[in-house]
Design a protein around this motif. Structure first.
Motif, PDB file in Angstrom:
ATOM      1  N   THR A 157      -6.341 -81.554 -56.979  1.00 54.46           N
ATOM      2  CA  THR A 157      -5.386 -82.362 -57.754  1.00 54.46           C
ATOM      3  C   THR A 157      -4.385 -82.979 -56.806  1.00 54.46           C
ATOM      4  O   THR A 157      -3.716 -82.259 -56.060  1.00 54.46           O
ATOM      5  CB  THR A 157      -4.654 -81.494 -58.787  1.00 54.46           C
ATOM      6  OG1 THR A 157      -5.618 -80.863 -59.637  1.00 54.46           O
ATOM      7  CG2 THR A 157      -3.689 -82.348 -59.613  1.00 54.46           C
ATOM      8  N   ARG A 158      -4.302 -84.273 -56.791  1.00 56.23           N
ATOM      9  CA  ARG A 158      -3.365 -84.954 -55.904  1.00 56.23           C
ATOM     10  C   ARG A 158      -1.931 -84.731 -56.392  1.00 56.23           C
ATOM     11  O   ARG A 158      -1.660 -84.819 -57.580  1.00 56.23           O
ATOM     12  CB  ARG A 158      -3.661 -86.451 -55.834  1.00 56.23           C
ATOM     13  CG  ARG A 158      -4.943 -86.774 -55.095  1.00 56.23           C
ATOM     14  CD  ARG A 158      -5.097 -88.285 -54.936  1.00 56.23           C
ATOM     15  NE  ARG A 158      -6.291 -88.614 -54.188  1.00 56.23           N
ATOM     16  CZ  ARG A 158      -6.355 -88.633 -52.860  1.00 56.23           C
ATOM     17  NH1 ARG A 158      -5.268 -88.340 -52.148  1.00 56.23           N
ATOM     18  NH2 ARG A 158      -7.478 -88.938 -52.249  1.00 56.23           N
ATOM     19  N   ARG A 159      -1.046 -84.478 -55.449  1.00 56.02           N
ATOM     20  CA  ARG A 159       0.377 -84.318 -55.765  1.00 56.02           C
ATOM     21  C   ARG A 159       1.118 -85.590 -55.434  1.00 56.02           C
ATOM     22  O   ARG A 159       0.721 -86.351 -54.541  1.00 56.02           O
ATOM     23  CB  ARG A 159       0.980 -83.160 -54.974  1.00 56.02           C
ATOM     24  CG  ARG A 159       0.387 -81.811 -55.319  1.00 56.02           C
ATOM     25  CD  ARG A 159       0.983 -80.737 -54.442  1.00 56.02           C
ATOM     26  NE  ARG A 159       2.426 -80.679 -54.596  1.00 56.02           N
ATOM     27  CZ  ARG A 159       3.225 -79.974 -53.807  1.00 56.02           C
ATOM     28  NH1 ARG A 159       2.714 -79.308 -52.794  1.00 56.02           N
ATOM     29  NH2 ARG A 159       4.526 -79.955 -54.012  1.00 56.02           N
ATOM     30  N   SER A 160       2.190 -85.795 -56.145  1.00 58.10           N
ATOM     31  CA  SER A 160       3.017 -86.968 -55.879  1.00 58.10           C
ATOM     32  C   SER A 160       3.760 -86.792 -54.556  1.00 58.10           C
ATOM     33  O   SER A 160       4.157 -85.684 -54.182  1.00 58.10           O
ATOM     34  CB  SER A 160       4.027 -87.164 -57.006  1.00 58.10           C
ATOM     35  OG  SER A 160       4.986 -88.139 -56.646  1.00 58.10           O
ATOM     36  N   LEU A 161       3.932 -87.893 -53.826  1.00 59.47           N
ATOM     37  CA  LEU A 161       4.701 -87.840 -52.591  1.00 59.47           C
ATOM     38  C   LEU A 161       6.150 -87.446 -52.853  1.00 59.47           C
ATOM     39  O   LEU A 161       6.845 -86.962 -51.957  1.00 59.47           O
ATOM     40  CB  LEU A 161       4.655 -89.199 -51.885  1.00 59.47           C
ATOM     41  CG  LEU A 161       3.309 -89.533 -51.221  1.00 59.47           C
ATOM     42  CD1 LEU A 161       3.302 -90.960 -50.727  1.00 59.47           C
ATOM     43  CD2 LEU A 161       3.049 -88.571 -50.060  1.00 59.47           C
ATOM     44  N   LYS A 162       6.603 -87.658 -54.070  1.00 61.73           N
ATOM     45  CA  LYS A 162       7.976 -87.272 -54.410  1.00 61.73           C
ATOM     46  C   LYS A 162       8.146 -85.755 -54.391  1.00 61.73           C
ATOM     47  O   LYS A 162       9.256 -85.253 -54.268  1.00 61.73           O
ATOM     48  CB  LYS A 162       8.350 -87.813 -55.792  1.00 61.73           C
ATOM     49  CG  LYS A 162       8.454 -89.328 -55.860  1.00 61.73           C
ATOM     50  CD  LYS A 162       8.853 -89.775 -57.258  1.00 61.73           C
ATOM     51  CE  LYS A 162       8.990 -91.299 -57.332  1.00 61.73           C
ATOM     52  NZ  LYS A 162       9.370 -91.755 -58.686  1.00 61.73           N
ATOM     53  N   GLU A 163       7.038 -85.019 -54.540  1.00 65.71           N
ATOM     54  CA  GLU A 163       7.099 -83.557 -54.569  1.00 65.71           C
ATOM     55  C   GLU A 163       6.881 -82.950 -53.188  1.00 65.71           C
ATOM     56  O   GLU A 163       6.787 -81.735 -53.052  1.00 65.71           O
ATOM     57  CB  GLU A 163       6.035 -83.018 -55.528  1.00 65.71           C
ATOM     58  CG  GLU A 163       6.201 -83.510 -56.957  1.00 65.71           C
ATOM     59  CD  GLU A 163       5.045 -83.073 -57.834  1.00 65.71           C
ATOM     60  OE1 GLU A 163       4.128 -82.397 -57.301  1.00 65.71           O
ATOM     61  OE2 GLU A 163       5.047 -83.404 -59.024  1.00 65.71           O
ATOM     62  N   THR A 164       6.758 -83.798 -52.163  1.00 67.30           N
ATOM     63  CA  THR A 164       6.474 -83.330 -50.811  1.00 67.30           C
ATOM     64  C   THR A 164       7.631 -83.676 -49.888  1.00 67.30           C
ATOM     65  O   THR A 164       8.225 -84.750 -49.998  1.00 67.30           O
ATOM     66  CB  THR A 164       5.189 -83.970 -50.275  1.00 67.30           C
ATOM     67  OG1 THR A 164       4.116 -83.669 -51.175  1.00 67.30           O
ATOM     68  CG2 THR A 164       4.855 -83.449 -48.882  1.00 67.30           C
ATOM     69  N   SER A 165       7.971 -82.744 -48.988  1.00 62.58           N
ATOM     70  CA  SER A 165       9.001 -83.011 -47.989  1.00 62.58           C
ATOM     71  C   SER A 165       8.625 -82.307 -46.694  1.00 62.58           C
ATOM     72  O   SER A 165       8.092 -81.189 -46.709  1.00 62.58           O
ATOM     73  CB  SER A 165      10.370 -82.524 -48.456  1.00 62.58           C
ATOM     74  OG  SER A 165      11.336 -82.689 -47.424  1.00 62.58           O
ATOM     75  N   PHE A 166       8.879 -82.971 -45.575  1.00 63.38           N
ATOM     76  CA  PHE A 166       8.609 -82.388 -44.280  1.00 63.38           C
ATOM     77  C   PHE A 166       9.881 -81.819 -43.626  1.00 63.38           C
ATOM     78  O   PHE A 166       9.836 -81.348 -42.495  1.00 63.38           O
ATOM     79  CB  PHE A 166       7.999 -83.442 -43.347  1.00 63.38           C
ATOM     80  CG  PHE A 166       6.650 -83.933 -43.830  1.00 63.38           C
ATOM     81  CD1 PHE A 166       5.517 -83.168 -43.650  1.00 63.38           C
ATOM     82  CD2 PHE A 166       6.541 -85.139 -44.497  1.00 63.38           C
ATOM     83  CE1 PHE A 166       4.287 -83.616 -44.098  1.00 63.38           C
ATOM     84  CE2 PHE A 166       5.321 -85.588 -44.947  1.00 63.38           C
ATOM     85  CZ  PHE A 166       4.185 -84.825 -44.755  1.00 63.38           C
ATOM     86  N   LEU A 167      10.996 -81.885 -44.340  1.00 58.51           N
ATOM     87  CA  LEU A 167      12.243 -81.385 -43.787  1.00 58.51           C
ATOM     88  C   LEU A 167      12.265 -79.866 -43.828  1.00 58.51           C
ATOM     89  O   LEU A 167      11.807 -79.248 -44.792  1.00 58.51           O
ATOM     90  CB  LEU A 167      13.437 -81.940 -44.571  1.00 58.51           C
ATOM     91  CG  LEU A 167      13.605 -83.457 -44.563  1.00 58.51           C
ATOM     92  CD1 LEU A 167      14.797 -83.853 -45.415  1.00 58.51           C
ATOM     93  CD2 LEU A 167      13.782 -83.964 -43.139  1.00 58.51           C
ATOM     94  N   VAL A 168      12.801 -79.269 -42.801  1.00 60.33           N
ATOM     95  CA  VAL A 168      12.959 -77.812 -42.733  1.00 60.33           C
ATOM     96  C   VAL A 168      14.358 -77.477 -43.234  1.00 60.33           C
ATOM     97  O   VAL A 168      15.356 -77.895 -42.649  1.00 60.33           O
ATOM     98  CB  VAL A 168      12.768 -77.297 -41.295  1.00 60.33           C
ATOM     99  CG1 VAL A 168      12.998 -75.795 -41.241  1.00 60.33           C
ATOM    100  CG2 VAL A 168      11.371 -77.647 -40.800  1.00 60.33           C
TER     101      VAL A 168
END
Length: 478
Positions: free
Chosen positions: A161-172
């Motif tokens: 299931t593809r997730r929205s880019l809005k639900e992804t973050s690369f920040l620590v």
């Protein structure tokens, strides 16, 4: 091949003192160290310890002792330093080795579909039975959830299931833990061995973080005790200094004595003689939208090193004016326009109008007391009076911070036994208040608080640390 372990023998203690000297004790034999600085002391200590490790042909464990506390490190024959940290818990996806489980660990057959033609299960996949003689931890092969899953056949592919880019973050989001800066650990860090801070340094960092916060809207701290000589004025000065230094927030110490207080005597005087009465007389101008923030300097006395201002009480020699409740409201209105943090000194009369109006505006109550029974009793009665009034006053009493200072009356001539008795009395009083208030903090005796102007930089390091802890306890109530 198993790594060579650092054993508890020989017993090695390495001491780093505040005066820049040190000592290494190896199985009871002392080696005093004097050098130009802490780094040189530590290098010589590491040389002695690594020589011992080289003679034994293995790493050695060292107990480090410094003004910040006690810790443990491991030193190799080559002089490499590592931290003798406790064993960390296993990752979440694993379970601890089981020698006598309360219930069986699932086998491979229970976790995966059975094959078409059954074959004997491998020994590693069998149910784990209670062991009568468990193997040593170094050779035991624990059965873990991860190892069982690794042996299972691959599951059928699932639909992704593809997730929205809005639900992804690369920040620590987790902050990076800065290495130690103090004691043995700090000196080792400066020599290139990155060491984690001690629990004491971590606690200090947390207190600094707490007092460095900015809160929406002004905060008013009232320092109260109906008995004179209870350390109210030094408490006001120290809380103001610590909060102003660390938070950078505009801070004012307000002497709300009904007539003439002593806050002005224990702090720096500015280029004018103005007091709270002059500020009240000029309140319309100070509250005018056209008046700039710098105009408040005409009425307060700035503390050049501790970064807060002082609003003095009326110093009229005739002493014929008592501050009213209405005047407290006016001064409060002016000060909350110019300052984020107000720490109020007070008189000894809980029935006076200005005292009660101060309490009306208070967000956090602080009750100072010296380790003398009549001061402690007066503090108890002060809290009891507020609690009996109910409402806001009672809530302040329940969430108060009590600051117990070791006696300043007779310590200059005390011997060892008397000092122990004084500390025991301070602890007895602190323990007595603890069940009734939000926090109790003890402050060690310091001659810099006894007479003359009070300066944070003049205090001993242990006293500075105690006032930081007290200020953090106060700030947690904001």
């Amino acid at each position: 091949m198993m790594k060579t372990q650092a054993l508890d023998f020989p017993r090695i203690d390495a001491v780093l003192r505040a005066n820049g000297t040190g000592e290494v004790t190896i199985n009871g034999t002392s080696h005093p160290i004097q050098a130009a600085d802490e780094a040189a002391v530590l290098r010589e200590a590491l040389r002695l310890i690594s020589d011992t490790a080289a003679q034994l042909g293995r790493p050695v464990k060292v107990t480090t002792i410094d003004p910040d506390g006690q810790g443990h490190i491991v030193v190799s024959p080559a002089g490499t330093v590592s931290e003798a940290a406790p064993v960390k818990p296993a990752p979440r996806r694993q379970k601890e080795p089981v020698s006598a489980p309360a219930s069986p660990i699932p086998s491979v057959q229970e976790l995966t579909p059975a094959p078409v033609e059954p074959t004997p299960a491998p020994a590693a996949a069998a149910h784990v039975q209670p062991a009568t003689a468990p193997e040593p931890a170094e050779t035991a092969q624990p059965v873990t959830f991860a190892s069982v899953v690794d042996q299972a056949p691959a599951a059928a592919p699932e639909t992704v299931t593809r997730r929205s880019l809005k639900e992804t973050s690369f920040l620590v989001s987790a902050p990076v833990l800065e290495p130690a800066t103090r004691g043995w650990r700090g000196t080792l860090t400066r020599l290139g061995f990155r060491m984690e801070p001690s629990p004491e340094e971590m606690a200090e960092r947390e207190d600094i973080r707490t007092v460095s916060q900015h809160w929406p809207g002004p905060r008013i701290v009232a320092v109260v005790n109906r008995k004179g000589g209870a350390n109210k004025t030094p408490t006001v000065v120290m809380l103001s200094a610590v909060l102003a230094r660390y938070s950078g927030a505009a801070t004012v110490a307000w002497d709300n004595n009904e007539s003439q207080g002593t806050l002005g005597w224990r702090t720096e005087k500015g280029v004018h003689d103005n007091s709270v009465l002059d500020l009240i007389d000029s309140s319309q101008t100070l509250l005018s939208p056209s008046t700039n923030a710098a105009e408040i300097a005409r009425f307060v006395h700035h503390q050049t090193s501790d970064k807060f201002d002082v609003l003095r009480s009326d110093e009229n020699e005739e002493g014929d004016h008592e501050v009213t409740a209405e005047e407290v409201d006016i001064a409060h209105q002016v000060l909350t326009r110019y300052y984020r943090l107000i720490v109020m000194d007070s008189g000894n009369t809980a029935r006076s109008a200005n005292w009660r109006q101060m309490i009306h505006h208070t967000n956090q109550l602080v009750v100072p007391v010296t380790a003398i029974e009549d001061r402690a009793e007066a503090a108890r009665l002060t809290l009891q009076t507020l609690e009996s009034r109910g409402g806001h006053d009672a809530e302040l009493a329940r969430n108060a911070v009590v600051i117990v200072s070791e006696s300043t009356d007779a310590k200059r001539s005390m011997g060892g036994d008397a000092l122990k008795r004084a500390k025991a009395e301070a602890q007895r009083i602190a323990d007595g208040f603890a069940p009734h208030v939000r926090a109790v903090v003890r402050i060690p005796y310091d001659p810099a608080l006894v007479n003359g102007p009070i300066r944070y930089d003049a205090l001993q390091p242990a006293t500075q640390r105690a006032w930081l802890a007290a200020s953090a306890a106060v700030a947690r109530g904001f």
